[in-house]
Write a protein that holds these residues in place. Structure first.
Motif, PDB file in Angstrom:
ATOM      1  N   LEU A  42       0.944  -1.182   0.206  1.00 48.14           N
ATOM      2  CA  LEU A  42      -0.420  -0.322  -0.321  1.00 48.14           C
ATOM      3  C   LEU A  42       1.092   1.381   0.077  1.00 48.14           C
ATOM      4  O   LEU A  42       0.307   2.337  -0.457  1.00 48.14           O
ATOM      5  CB  LEU A  42      -0.733  -0.659   1.259  1.00 48.14           C
ATOM      6  N   LYS A  43       1.921   1.111   0.815  1.00 45.87           N
ATOM      7  CA  LYS A  43       3.314   1.895   0.522  1.00 45.87           C
ATOM      8  C   LYS A  43       3.779   2.659  -0.643  1.00 45.87           C
ATOM      9  O   LYS A  43       3.756   3.874  -1.554  1.00 45.87           O
ATOM     10  CB  LYS A  43       3.828   2.397   1.551  1.00 45.87           C
ATOM     11  N   ARG A  44       3.792   1.444  -1.256  1.00 48.02           N
ATOM     12  CA  ARG A  44       3.997   1.848  -2.627  1.00 48.02           C
ATOM     13  C   ARG A  44       3.315   2.409  -3.384  1.00 48.02           C
ATOM     14  O   ARG A  44       3.409   2.903  -4.491  1.00 48.02           O
ATOM     15  CB  ARG A  44       4.858   0.335  -2.929  1.00 48.02           C
ATOM     16  N   LEU A  45       1.955   2.025  -3.355  1.00 43.26           N
ATOM     17  CA  LEU A  45       1.133   2.185  -3.933  1.00 43.26           C
ATOM     18  C   LEU A  45       0.625   3.690  -3.721  1.00 43.26           C
ATOM     19  O   LEU A  45       0.706   4.483  -5.087  1.00 43.26           O
ATOM     20  CB  LEU A  45      -0.398   1.058  -4.190  1.00 43.26           C
ATOM     21  N   ALA A  46       0.790   3.871  -2.974  1.00 44.41           N
ATOM     22  CA  ALA A  46       1.154   5.545  -2.364  1.00 44.41           C
ATOM     23  C   ALA A  46       2.134   6.426  -3.309  1.00 44.41           C
ATOM     24  O   ALA A  46       1.602   7.234  -3.569  1.00 44.41           O
ATOM     25  CB  ALA A  46       0.695   6.010  -0.933  1.00 44.41           C
ATOM     26  N   ASP A  47       2.887   6.015  -3.002  1.00 42.04           N
ATOM     27  CA  ASP A  47       4.475   6.289  -3.928  1.00 42.04           C
ATOM     28  C   ASP A  47       4.009   6.669  -5.306  1.00 42.04           C
ATOM     29  O   ASP A  47       4.280   6.925  -6.151  1.00 42.04           O
ATOM     30  CB  ASP A  47       5.332   5.397  -3.328  1.00 42.04           C
ATOM     31  N   ALA A  48       3.582   5.548  -5.898  1.00 42.45           N
ATOM     32  CA  ALA A  48       3.440   5.990  -7.873  1.00 42.45           C
ATOM     33  C   ALA A  48       2.074   6.135  -7.845  1.00 42.45           C
ATOM     34  O   ALA A  48       1.968   6.613  -9.083  1.00 42.45           O
ATOM     35  CB  ALA A  48       3.470   4.080  -7.553  1.00 42.45           C
ATOM     36  N   GLY A  49       1.227   7.117  -7.074  1.00 40.48           N
ATOM     37  CA  GLY A  49       0.097   8.029  -7.066  1.00 40.48           C
ATOM     38  C   GLY A  49      -1.106   7.273  -7.407  1.00 40.48           C
ATOM     39  O   GLY A  49      -2.012   8.037  -7.713  1.00 40.48           O
ATOM     40  N   CYS A  50      -1.432   5.576  -7.035  1.00 33.43           N
ATOM     41  CA  CYS A  50      -2.218   4.555  -7.302  1.00 33.43           C
ATOM     42  C   CYS A  50      -3.706   4.609  -6.411  1.00 33.43           C
ATOM     43  O   CYS A  50      -4.334   4.071  -6.022  1.00 33.43           O
ATOM     44  CB  CYS A  50      -1.775   3.682  -7.565  1.00 33.43           C
ATOM     45  N   ALA A  51      -2.566   5.543  -4.951  1.00 33.42           N
ATOM     46  CA  ALA A  51      -3.713   5.498  -3.903  1.00 33.42           C
ATOM     47  C   ALA A  51      -3.738   6.053  -3.025  1.00 33.42           C
ATOM     48  O   ALA A  51      -2.462   7.087  -2.821  1.00 33.42           O
ATOM     49  CB  ALA A  51      -3.189   4.066  -2.341  1.00 33.42           C
ATOM     50  N   GLU A  52      -4.482   6.359  -1.645  1.00 36.68           N
ATOM     51  CA  GLU A  52      -4.183   7.831  -1.325  1.00 36.68           C
ATOM     52  C   GLU A  52      -4.597   7.791  -0.165  1.00 36.68           C
ATOM     53  O   GLU A  52      -5.160   6.912   0.775  1.00 36.68           O
ATOM     54  CB  GLU A  52      -5.333   9.333  -1.708  1.00 36.68           C
ATOM     55  N   ARG A  53      -3.089   7.550   1.128  1.00 38.26           N
ATOM     56  CA  ARG A  53      -3.112   7.734   2.762  1.00 38.26           C
ATOM     57  C   ARG A  53      -4.232   8.305   3.287  1.00 38.26           C
ATOM     58  O   ARG A  53      -3.784  10.050   2.990  1.00 38.26           O
ATOM     59  CB  ARG A  53      -1.932   7.749   3.446  1.00 38.26           C
ATOM     60  N   ILE A  54      -4.440   7.690   4.190  1.00 37.51           N
ATOM     61  CA  ILE A  54      -6.013   8.574   4.875  1.00 37.51           C
ATOM     62  C   ILE A  54      -5.477   8.500   6.670  1.00 37.51           C
ATOM     63  O   ILE A  54      -5.289   9.894   6.624  1.00 37.51           O
ATOM     64  CB  ILE A  54      -7.002   8.018   4.572  1.00 37.51           C
ATOM     65  N   ASP A  55      -4.869   7.789   7.050  1.00 37.89           N
ATOM     66  CA  ASP A  55      -4.265   8.323   8.217  1.00 37.89           C
ATOM     67  C   ASP A  55      -3.211   6.482   8.088  1.00 37.89           C
ATOM     68  O   ASP A  55      -2.675   6.252   7.680  1.00 37.89           O
ATOM     69  CB  ASP A  55      -5.216   8.163   9.809  1.00 37.89           C
ATOM     70  N   LEU A  56      -2.392   6.614   9.690  1.00 38.57           N
ATOM     71  CA  LEU A  56      -1.722   5.319   9.571  1.00 38.57           C
ATOM     72  C   LEU A  56      -1.945   4.731   8.605  1.00 38.57           C
ATOM     73  O   LEU A  56      -1.153   3.612   7.886  1.00 38.57           O
ATOM     74  CB  LEU A  56      -1.201   5.246  11.093  1.00 38.57           C
ATOM     75  N   ARG A  57      -3.236   3.099   8.924  1.00 41.03           N
ATOM     76  CA  ARG A  57      -3.204   2.136   8.454  1.00 41.03           C
ATOM     77  C   ARG A  57      -3.901   1.720   7.238  1.00 41.03           C
ATOM     78  O   ARG A  57      -4.375   1.113   6.858  1.00 41.03           O
ATOM     79  CB  ARG A  57      -4.002   1.652   9.972  1.00 41.03           C
ATOM     80  N   HIS A  58      -4.568   3.386   6.746  1.00 37.85           N
ATOM     81  CA  HIS A  58      -5.961   3.452   6.097  1.00 37.85           C
ATOM     82  C   HIS A  58      -5.822   3.808   4.487  1.00 37.85           C
ATOM     83  O   HIS A  58      -4.906   4.584   4.725  1.00 37.85           O
ATOM     84  CB  HIS A  58      -6.919   3.635   6.419  1.00 37.85           C
ATOM     85  N   TYR A  59      -6.231   3.444   3.572  1.00 38.21           N
ATOM     86  CA  TYR A  59      -5.506   3.752   2.594  1.00 38.21           C
ATOM     87  C   TYR A  59      -6.780   4.084   1.361  1.00 38.21           C
ATOM     88  O   TYR A  59      -7.508   3.094   1.522  1.00 38.21           O
ATOM     89  CB  TYR A  59      -4.648   3.528   1.707  1.00 38.21           C
ATOM     90  N   GLU A  60      -6.810   4.835   0.406  1.00 36.66           N
ATOM     91  CA  GLU A  60      -7.406   5.141  -0.345  1.00 36.66           C
ATOM     92  C   GLU A  60      -7.483   4.674  -1.446  1.00 36.66           C
ATOM     93  O   GLU A  60      -6.880   5.325  -2.577  1.00 36.66           O
ATOM     94  CB  GLU A  60      -8.689   6.617  -0.241  1.00 36.66           C
ATOM     95  N   VAL A  61      -7.796   3.718  -2.241  1.00 40.34           N
ATOM     96  CA  VAL A  61      -7.022   3.028  -3.674  1.00 40.34           C
ATOM     97  C   VAL A  61      -7.366   3.550  -5.313  1.00 40.34           C
ATOM     98  O   VAL A  61      -8.851   3.062  -5.133  1.00 40.34           O
ATOM     99  CB  VAL A  61      -6.861   1.674  -3.636  1.00 40.34           C
TER     100      VAL A  61
END
Length: 59
Positions: free
Chosen positions: A24-43
């Protein structure tokens, strides 16, 4: 956008599972996901391509 919760700890599978915090961290760095808080992401399913997910899951 669907929301995903990362697991607490990586299970060391090969390839990594889709809920792994590293993936999920790698997807956030690639711009495919957005980090909401420590463990939650929006893909973003529109930006997420098979090649990007495969690259993020490899060890």
């Amino acid at each position: 956008m669907p929301s995903m919760t990362a697991k607490k700890k990586c299970c060391k599978d090969k390839p990594r599972c889709k809920k792994c915090p590293v993936v999920l961290k790698r997807l956030a760095d690639a711009g495919c996901a957005e980090r909401i808080d420590l463990r939650h992401y929006e893909v973003d399913k529109k930006k997420l391509k098979k090649k990007v997910l495969k690259k993020a899951r490899e060890r």
